[in-house]
Design an enzyme around this catalytic site. Sequence first.
Site, PDB file in Angstrom:
ATOM      1  CG  HIS A  92     -42.157  -2.850  22.168  1.00  0.00           C
ATOM      2  ND1 HIS A  92     -43.341  -2.300  22.259  1.00  0.00           N
ATOM      3  CD2 HIS A  92     -42.291  -4.152  22.574  1.00  0.00           C
ATOM      4  CE1 HIS A  92     -44.287  -3.202  22.257  1.00  0.00           C
ATOM      5  NE2 HIS A  92     -43.627  -4.486  22.627  1.00  0.00           N
ATOM      6  CB  THR A 142     -41.232  -8.132  23.229  1.00  0.00           C
ATOM      7  OG1 THR A 142     -42.228  -7.395  23.149  1.00  0.00           O
ATOM      8  CG2 THR A 142     -41.343  -9.162  24.645  1.00  0.00           C
ATOM      9  CG  HIS A 201     -41.888  -9.754  16.756  1.00  0.00           C
ATOM     10  ND1 HIS A 201     -41.739 -10.771  17.486  1.00  0.00           N
ATOM     11  CD2 HIS A 201     -43.028  -9.140  16.954  1.00  0.00           C
ATOM     12  CE1 HIS A 201     -42.586 -10.783  18.391  1.00  0.00           C
ATOM     13  NE2 HIS A 201     -43.404  -9.946  18.288  1.00  0.00           N
ATOM     14  CB  SER A 227     -45.680  -5.255  17.724  1.00  0.00           C
ATOM     15  OG  SER A 227     -45.491  -6.509  18.395  1.00  0.00           O
ATOM     16  CE1 TYR A 265     -48.542  -5.766  20.353  1.00  0.00           C
ATOM     17  CE2 TYR A 265     -49.497  -4.168  21.916  1.00  0.00           C
ATOM     18  CZ  TYR A 265     -48.388  -4.898  21.541  1.00  0.00           C
ATOM     19  OH  TYR A 265     -47.067  -4.867  21.903  1.00  0.00           O
TER      20      TYR A 265
END
Length: 206
Positions: free
Chosen positions: A45, A47, A138, A140, A143
């Site tokens: 995705h 954000t 951006h 991702s 994480y």
Amino acid sequence: MPGSSLWLVPPPSHPLHEVLSQLIESTLPALFAHAESRSVPFSPHLTLTSNIDPAKYGSDPQAWLDSIPFPTASDIDVKFERVKTENVFFRRCYIKCEWDGAHEVAAIARARGVTGEETVQQTTLKWLAEWKEAFGPHVSLMYGDMPIDEAKLDEIEQAVKDAGITLEPTHDHVGAADGWVGGTVWLVPTDRPIPDWKPIATRTLQ
């Protein structure tokens, strides 16, 4: 992450949906197989905004999402630039995207979701400038807390290219960068544990 978020997700039929999912869920974590910390899987995705108070959408999140005047799908053009890393858990590694094709949809998401503006006004414009300066749109890839030095970043970028993704043209390759037009907006309660980040309302842009 406090509150909820609005995500722009590639159209389900778009090849990038599967390619990014594979990178996020298996290919890139495998590069850190011996690290103490490994990336937590999540859906691919971009954000649009975070920190949305659940009171904004109340008991009918779908109606609230449907009320937002997003740009038409043809006016949203996500284009990949390059792979980057930051010493921030949620921006450990990501694909930076071009500004022009994504900032308008992010602006109205922020206005309706956080700043309380019906249309994009001064408060949202101030946030937009700060967002652009900080990191901007951006997608991702990872994480986590794992260290990523220049050599590891090159390794990640090569894995992204090997998966078939074309980034911003540079000296080592030519052709238009990958990305997608339009997409689906997800409303996700991101104040939950990452494995529970699932949409409570979705809207395919037309």
